[in-house]
Scaffold this motif. Structure first.
Motif, PDB file in Angstrom:
ATOM      1  N   ASP A  56       1.301  -1.270   0.461  1.00 44.67           N
ATOM      2  CA  ASP A  56       0.056   0.131  -0.227  1.00 44.67           C
ATOM      3  C   ASP A  56       0.534   1.777  -0.142  1.00 44.67           C
ATOM      4  O   ASP A  56       1.030   2.248  -0.936  1.00 44.67           O
ATOM      5  N   GLU A  59       2.620   2.079  -2.895  1.00 43.36           N
ATOM      6  CA  GLU A  59       1.656   2.241  -4.070  1.00 43.36           C
ATOM      7  C   GLU A  59       1.393   3.894  -3.696  1.00 43.36           C
ATOM      8  O   GLU A  59       1.204   5.499  -4.811  1.00 43.36           O
ATOM      9  N   ARG A  63       3.861   5.783  -4.811  1.00 39.29           N
ATOM     10  CA  ARG A  63       4.005   6.065  -6.906  1.00 39.29           C
ATOM     11  C   ARG A  63       2.970   7.216  -7.554  1.00 39.29           C
ATOM     12  O   ARG A  63       3.169   8.061  -7.929  1.00 39.29           O
TER      13      ARG A  63
END
Lengths: 253, 349
Positions: free
Chosen positions: B213, B216, B219
């Motif tokens: 998570d 992510e 990113r």
């Protein structure tokens, strides 16, 4: 000037005091009330007036100073030491804040707490002894200067200390004896001449003397000398804090 | 051998020699002309020049480190414990004073223009350093105020929702799990909307699901234009999300390279041949091939450079057949970033 930062630090510190109000406010007031009962009511009634002032009333400025000094140091030292101890100080150090703003936030909050305690003690004293303040403006001035300068001193101790023992060391082994020997419960003039001279090396004598003068116009040293000594102490603390932040002493080394 | 300080993309000669000393197979790759990576043309947002730090104890945590971090990239700083990663980050963020050298953020010096540089930087520390009795909402408001930003409840709400902490906004920090506390720290670092984010071991002690998570989230932050510098000793983390990788050890920056280029250059490939009949020793015909025979005598390993036109595999297989050995299976393996990291770090005393 990062006013938002000053505000959040000040608010955070005041909130911490409020959430521990029994410890922050009630405890020093109860301790001082006990002094009034023991020294003012019980023993004080058997002691003659000192320089025309009833003993119970005479000790009020000294007791206030005793509480203000210890509380200013305790509040300010813990306020900066605890974030150092837990590691949350990283946030303050990495924020766009100058040392002046950090000082205003932490020392301002500690001084405010001490002022509140001073005001409560003064109010409490009124219940035990008759009290009149000859120079309210000067009294407030000394009160403010004492709260700020000793909060600064406490802040220095908090920066310097790297464990809980050191945090307590100076308040317990240096400040408390100096306050007790600085004329909190007596006039320095009551001491033998040699000890009067020794007492003049105790900076707390000047604080209590000046503060007592603002109440009763009775002083061990002249009010001008008292004021000068307080200012010298305040400036000395400011220079020390400036140096600590400039060099990163015990903070960024 | 001491590696001299290097800049971000093109290692100097001594660094090349160091890398060769660590892994001779990479020499040829390093002697090739450097590929011009697209990142080289991007402007630096953080420039570190000859940075050194010696603590009052005498411990030298950083030794003449120079590095340029490019706007919008994810840079992973790899290094074992005590390598100097946290010291480097702490100096840039203003938590530790440097002994020598300079750092600029978007062209501003971190000492003389500290208000500008610190306003641009967010930091997620390694330790879970949070006040116990504050609520999530209050601690975020405190952080935002410290950075001189006026309260913005709408932004805070969005941030907490992004971090899956909205339902915990009134919870005391001490009641949160370790993963939630880690997310609160990320929230505190993002609450003043920084353009550069330092994540110091962000997934240390975090379970696999939460780690992914966070990757992510990192990113997404990069996509929004935030430059991210993360320290880690999880190689897979760097491999998964970083654009560039820096290796730091004993206070020295050994290498900074584009992740793919690094793996391309330093990565070696092995051909593993499984034999039908175990051998006690390799036939003399294979002496010139520098092969490794497994202890059981069932596997022969051949290390080769996959970037060469002639890898030697075809000839080797012919020699093996000529020697009368019967093959059971054959496969190749590619060295990971972890292998590269270990080989780099192990070479330094």
């Amino acid at each position: 000037m990062n006013l938002y930062a000053i505000r959040v630090i000040y608010k955070y510190e005041m909130l911490r005091a409020w959430e521990t109000s029994l410890q922050s406010f009630a405890s020093p007031v109860i301790s001082t009330a006990l002094y009034f009962v023991v020294f003012g009511s019980a023993i004080g009634t058997r002691i003659q007036h000192i320089e025309g002032v009833p003993y119970g009333t005479f000790i009020v400025p000294g007791l206030m100073m005793l509480a203000l000094l210890t509380q200013s140091i305790a509040n300010a030292s813990f306020g900066i030491f605890f974030p150092k101890f837990t590691g949350t100080i990283y946030e303050v150090l990495s924020a766009p804040i100058s040392f002046v703003e950090i000082l205003i936030g932490y020392v301002g909050a500690a001084a405010t707490k001490s002022l509140i305690i001073g005001a409560i003690i003064l109010g409490t004293a009124g219940f035990f002894v008759p009290l009149e303040i000859a120079h309210p403006f000067w009294m407030l001035g000394f009160l403010l200067l004492t709260c700020i300068s000793f909060s600064l001193f406490g802040f220095i101790i908090g920066l310097w200390a790297n464990n809980f023992e050191k945090l307590q060391l100076i308040p317990m082994l240096v400040i408390t004896p100096l306050v007790f020997l600085g004329g909190s419960f007596y006039s320095v003039n009551m001491l033998p001449p040699a000890w009067q001279t020794v007492s003049l090396f105790n900076p707390v004598v000047y604080l209590i003397s000046g503060f007592r003068w603002s109440f009763f116009e009775v002083a061990d040293v002249s009010v001008g000398v008292s004021l000068t000594m307080v200012m010298v102490f305040l400036i000395g603390c400011l220079i020390t804090v400036w140096w600590m932040f400039k060099t990163g002493y015990r903070l960024k080394q | 051998m001491q590696a001299s300080p290097i800049t971000c993309t093109i290692p100097n000669l001594s660094t090349r020699l160091l890398v060769f000393a660590l892994n001779p197979l990479v020499l040829l790759n390093y002697l090739r002309p450097e590929p011009v990576l697209p990142e080289l043309t991007m402007p630096s947002i953080v420039s570190i020049a000859n940075l050194s730090k010696t603590y009052t104890s005498g411990y030298q945590a950083l030794k003449d480190v120079s590095l340029d971090i490019q706007r919008g990239e994810i840079l992973a700083l790899l290094g074992p414990n005590g390598a100097g990663k946290t010291t480097l980050i702490s100096i840039i963020c203003g938590i530790v004073n440097a002994t020598a050298g300079s750092v600029t953020v978007a062209g501003h010096d971190i000492v003389s223009d500290f208000r500008i540089t610190r306003s641009m930087i967010g930091l997620v520390p390694q330790e879970l350093t949070l006040g116990a009795f504050d609520t999530v909402w209050n601690t975020l408001c405190f952080s935002r105020g410290l950075f001189g930003k006026k309260p913005n409840p709408a932004y805070l709400e969005r941030l907490l929702k992004d971090l899956s902490l909205w339902d915990k906004k009134d919870s005391e920090l001490m009641s949160l799990s370790g993963g939630m506390k880690r997310r609160v720290l990320i929230g505190k670092a993002l609450v003043h909307e920084p353009t550069v984010l330092f994540l110091d071991e962000p997934t240390a002690g975090v379970d696999v699901e939460l780690r992914k998570d966070m990757w992510e989230l990192v990113r997404r932050l990069r996509e929004s234009g935030v430059t991210i510098i993360l320290t880690t000793h999880y190689i897979e983390e760097a491999e998964a999300i970083a654009d560039r990788v820096g290796v730091i050890n004993h206070g020295q920056l050994l290498l900074v390279e584009d992740k793919r280029a690094l793996m391309h250059k330093l990565g070696k490939r092995q051909l593993i041949i499984e034999l039908q009949t175990p051998l006690s020793a390799l036939p003399s015909a294979l002496d010139s091939w520098a092969l490794d025979l497994s202890a059981e005598g069932t596997h022969v390993t051949y290390t080769y450079d996959p970037h060469k036109t002639h890898t030697g595999i075809d000839e080797l297989l012919q020699v093996i057949r000529d020697a009368g050995l019967l093959l059971k299976d054959i496969h190749t393996t590619q060295s990971s970033l972890e292998d590269i990291f270990v080989s780099l770090v192990k070479a330094k005393p």
